[in-house]
Design a protein around this motif. Structure first.
Motif, PDB file in Angstrom:
ATOM      1  N   PHE A  39     -53.944 -11.883 -72.157  1.00 20.90           N
ATOM      2  CA  PHE A  39     -52.566 -12.266 -71.851  1.00 20.90           C
ATOM      3  C   PHE A  39     -52.744 -13.840 -71.302  1.00 20.90           C
ATOM      4  O   PHE A  39     -53.853 -13.986 -70.963  1.00 20.90           O
ATOM      5  CB  PHE A  39     -52.066 -11.547 -70.450  1.00 20.90           C
ATOM      6  N   ASP A  40     -51.762 -14.584 -71.679  1.00 18.36           N
ATOM      7  CA  ASP A  40     -51.619 -15.782 -70.926  1.00 18.36           C
ATOM      8  C   ASP A  40     -51.807 -15.911 -69.650  1.00 18.36           C
ATOM      9  O   ASP A  40     -51.068 -15.308 -68.939  1.00 18.36           O
ATOM     10  CB  ASP A  40     -50.621 -16.621 -71.373  1.00 18.36           C
ATOM     11  N   ARG A  41     -52.564 -16.756 -68.685  1.00 19.13           N
ATOM     12  CA  ARG A  41     -52.772 -16.541 -67.308  1.00 19.13           C
ATOM     13  C   ARG A  41     -51.651 -17.094 -66.454  1.00 19.13           C
ATOM     14  O   ARG A  41     -51.171 -16.135 -65.642  1.00 19.13           O
ATOM     15  CB  ARG A  41     -53.945 -17.689 -67.060  1.00 19.13           C
ATOM     16  N   ARG A  42     -50.885 -18.130 -67.024  1.00 16.08           N
ATOM     17  CA  ARG A  42     -49.854 -18.368 -66.243  1.00 16.08           C
ATOM     18  C   ARG A  42     -48.671 -17.233 -66.447  1.00 16.08           C
ATOM     19  O   ARG A  42     -47.938 -17.006 -65.593  1.00 16.08           O
ATOM     20  CB  ARG A  42     -49.217 -19.653 -66.778  1.00 16.08           C
ATOM     21  N   ASN A  43     -48.540 -16.921 -67.698  1.00 15.47           N
ATOM     22  CA  ASN A  43     -47.358 -15.994 -67.885  1.00 15.47           C
ATOM     23  C   ASN A  43     -47.479 -14.703 -67.210  1.00 15.47           C
ATOM     24  O   ASN A  43     -46.582 -14.013 -66.659  1.00 15.47           O
ATOM     25  CB  ASN A  43     -47.286 -15.745 -69.507  1.00 15.47           C
ATOM     26  N   PHE A  44     -49.050 -14.163 -67.193  1.00 17.13           N
ATOM     27  CA  PHE A  44     -49.202 -12.980 -66.540  1.00 17.13           C
ATOM     28  C   PHE A  44     -48.968 -13.160 -65.085  1.00 17.13           C
ATOM     29  O   PHE A  44     -48.282 -12.301 -64.362  1.00 17.13           O
ATOM     30  CB  PHE A  44     -50.708 -12.693 -66.705  1.00 17.13           C
ATOM     31  N   GLN A  45     -49.600 -14.092 -64.212  1.00 19.02           N
ATOM     32  CA  GLN A  45     -49.266 -14.232 -62.795  1.00 19.02           C
ATOM     33  C   GLN A  45     -47.634 -14.306 -62.476  1.00 19.02           C
ATOM     34  O   GLN A  45     -47.140 -13.853 -61.671  1.00 19.02           O
ATOM     35  CB  GLN A  45     -49.766 -15.800 -62.342  1.00 19.02           C
ATOM     36  N   LYS A  46     -46.801 -15.119 -63.464  1.00 18.13           N
ATOM     37  CA  LYS A  46     -45.346 -15.422 -63.253  1.00 18.13           C
ATOM     38  C   LYS A  46     -44.963 -13.951 -63.318  1.00 18.13           C
ATOM     39  O   LYS A  46     -43.921 -13.625 -62.430  1.00 18.13           O
ATOM     40  CB  LYS A  46     -44.800 -16.233 -64.317  1.00 18.13           C
ATOM     41  N   LEU A  47     -45.101 -13.085 -64.211  1.00 15.82           N
ATOM     42  CA  LEU A  47     -44.485 -11.616 -64.203  1.00 15.82           C
ATOM     43  C   LEU A  47     -44.878 -10.688 -63.328  1.00 15.82           C
ATOM     44  O   LEU A  47     -44.001 -10.400 -62.572  1.00 15.82           O
ATOM     45  CB  LEU A  47     -44.883 -11.327 -65.628  1.00 15.82           C
ATOM     46  N   LEU A  48     -46.291 -10.662 -62.903  1.00 10.90           N
ATOM     47  CA  LEU A  48     -46.613 -10.097 -61.721  1.00 10.90           C
ATOM     48  C   LEU A  48     -46.014 -10.370 -60.376  1.00 10.90           C
ATOM     49  O   LEU A  48     -45.527  -9.476 -59.662  1.00 10.90           O
ATOM     50  CB  LEU A  48     -48.176  -9.887 -61.624  1.00 10.90           C
ATOM     51  N   MET A  49     -45.926 -11.758 -60.253  1.00 13.98           N
ATOM     52  CA  MET A  49     -45.326 -12.074 -58.969  1.00 13.98           C
ATOM     53  C   MET A  49     -43.630 -11.811 -58.863  1.00 13.98           C
ATOM     54  O   MET A  49     -43.117 -11.750 -57.828  1.00 13.98           O
ATOM     55  CB  MET A  49     -45.507 -13.696 -58.819  1.00 13.98           C
ATOM     56  N   SER A  50     -43.129 -11.683 -60.350  1.00 15.73           N
ATOM     57  CA  SER A  50     -41.556 -11.490 -60.136  1.00 15.73           C
ATOM     58  C   SER A  50     -41.058 -10.015 -59.861  1.00 15.73           C
ATOM     59  O   SER A  50     -40.269  -9.651 -59.215  1.00 15.73           O
ATOM     60  CB  SER A  50     -41.231 -11.787 -61.448  1.00 15.73           C
ATOM     61  N   TYR A  51     -42.444  -9.065 -59.716  1.00 15.26           N
ATOM     62  CA  TYR A  51     -42.176  -7.848 -59.242  1.00 15.26           C
ATOM     63  C   TYR A  51     -41.985  -7.632 -57.720  1.00 15.26           C
ATOM     64  O   TYR A  51     -41.429  -6.634 -56.991  1.00 15.26           O
ATOM     65  CB  TYR A  51     -43.288  -6.838 -59.502  1.00 15.26           C
ATOM     66  N   ASP A  52     -42.558  -8.797 -56.916  1.00 13.59           N
ATOM     67  CA  ASP A  52     -42.419  -8.743 -55.682  1.00 13.59           C
ATOM     68  C   ASP A  52     -43.185  -7.760 -54.916  1.00 13.59           C
ATOM     69  O   ASP A  52     -42.664  -7.052 -53.827  1.00 13.59           O
ATOM     70  CB  ASP A  52     -40.831  -8.725 -55.053  1.00 13.59           C
ATOM     71  N   ILE A  53     -44.226  -7.271 -55.467  1.00 16.20           N
ATOM     72  CA  ILE A  53     -45.318  -6.356 -54.875  1.00 16.20           C
ATOM     73  C   ILE A  53     -46.607  -7.048 -54.347  1.00 16.20           C
ATOM     74  O   ILE A  53     -47.382  -6.233 -53.805  1.00 16.20           O
ATOM     75  CB  ILE A  53     -45.619  -5.313 -55.686  1.00 16.20           C
ATOM     76  N   LEU A  54     -46.629  -8.245 -54.341  1.00 19.74           N
ATOM     77  CA  LEU A  54     -48.052  -8.880 -54.232  1.00 19.74           C
ATOM     78  C   LEU A  54     -47.967  -9.867 -52.970  1.00 19.74           C
ATOM     79  O   LEU A  54     -46.685 -10.577 -52.935  1.00 19.74           O
ATOM     80  CB  LEU A  54     -48.646  -9.620 -55.490  1.00 19.74           C
ATOM     81  N   GLU A  55     -48.730 -10.018 -52.078  1.00 18.90           N
ATOM     82  CA  GLU A  55     -48.818 -10.969 -51.163  1.00 18.90           C
ATOM     83  C   GLU A  55     -50.057 -11.933 -51.180  1.00 18.90           C
ATOM     84  O   GLU A  55     -51.403 -11.364 -51.218  1.00 18.90           O
ATOM     85  CB  GLU A  55     -48.854 -10.204 -49.775  1.00 18.90           C
ATOM     86  N   ARG A  56     -49.852 -13.116 -51.665  1.00 19.83           N
ATOM     87  CA  ARG A  56     -51.139 -13.969 -51.498  1.00 19.83           C
ATOM     88  C   ARG A  56     -51.574 -14.462 -50.151  1.00 19.83           C
ATOM     89  O   ARG A  56     -50.814 -14.870 -49.194  1.00 19.83           O
ATOM     90  CB  ARG A  56     -50.717 -15.437 -52.394  1.00 19.83           C
TER      91      ARG A  56
END
Length: 254
Positions: A202-219
């Motif tokens: 997977f493309d790194r940027r697209n993967f991060q954008k999709l996973l963050m859109s789930y609103d289940i991760l905290e940086r």
């Protein structure tokens, strides 16, 4: 041992058992937990019989706690295995002869070698927390890389294949990782988990954008010290939001 074993089997369902494909993720690879039977070089998945006074799910949890040392393991029932002949690579007679050398002639008569339908479960566990523990019939319990799994007893190779297919399907519709990754992880580690399960890049940027859109991760305000990727930030799952996403489902489309 023989008396106690037969006494135990008298308290179980005779024609129904369960087998568990236990997945762990370690060093960028998906692993599976296997058991080596006493006095042989033959391996199988963890499994066992269901007590007369317990549900199938309770039996699966009991067996997994005994084999891994963990409680509250993520479990999913995915298939029922009911072929007339479930001895794929190792014929029943050949296996019985090997086991009789260790356990004695007639030890398994009326206990194991009859037709049994098996309920298949897969489990997701954090690799580092597992304490692999053999059972009555086995000498060794350890992790295997999926690519190195040998010809297993019964139809257990097919079980792993179907369990992996079920896991991939779940990954496309639900968040994944809470049960497989440590509490704190990097985005590249999470991406590697998804790529390993789905066998895709997977493309790194697209993967991060999709996973963050789930609103289940905290940086977190922490970084992985000494990592190759310029000390990437650490993340963790927000448990309440993750559990809600599991119930509601997500769309992993990349």
């Amino acid at each position: 041992m023989e008396h106690n074993l037969k006494e135990f089997f008298d308290k179980t369902l005779k024609e129904v058992s369960l087998d568990c494909t236990v997945f762990g993720f370690h060093e960028g690879e998906l692993k599976v937990l296997l058991l080596r039977w006493k006095g042989t070089d033959e391996w199988s998945l963890p499994g066992g019989h269901i007590l007369l006074d317990e549900s199938a799910d309770d039996a699966a949890n009991r067996i997994l706690t005994q084999r891994t040392g963990l409680n509250d393991v993520y479990l999913q029932q995915f298939y029922t295995f009911g072929n007339v002949n479930r001895y794929v690579y190792h014929p029943e007679k050949e296996l019985l002869q090997k086991l009789e050398v260790t356990f004695g002639k007639g030890f398994f008569e009326g206990i194991i070698f009859r037709r049994v339908v098996s309920i298949g479960y897969f489990a997701l566990v954090e690799f580092a927390q597992v304490q692999p523990t053999p059972d009555w019939f086995t000498d060794e319990c350890r992790w295997w890389s999926l690519a190195d799994v040998p010809n297993l007893l019964f139809d257990h190779n097919e079980m792993i294949e179907r369990a992996l297919k079920a896991l991939r399907q779940r990954t496309r519709n639900h968040p994944i990782g809470y049960n497989l990754l440590p509490e704190k992880f990097t985005m590249p580690e999470l991406q590697r988990l998804y790529e390993t399960i789905l066998d895709r890049q997977f493309d790194r940027r697209n993967f991060q954008k999709l996973l963050m859109s789930y609103d289940i991760l905290e940086r977190l305000d922490e970084k992985r010290v000494g990592a190759a990727n310029k000390s990437p930030y650490l993340y963790r799952f927000v448990k309440e939001k993750y559990e809600a996403a599991v119930l509601e489902g997500v769309s992993f489309s990349m």
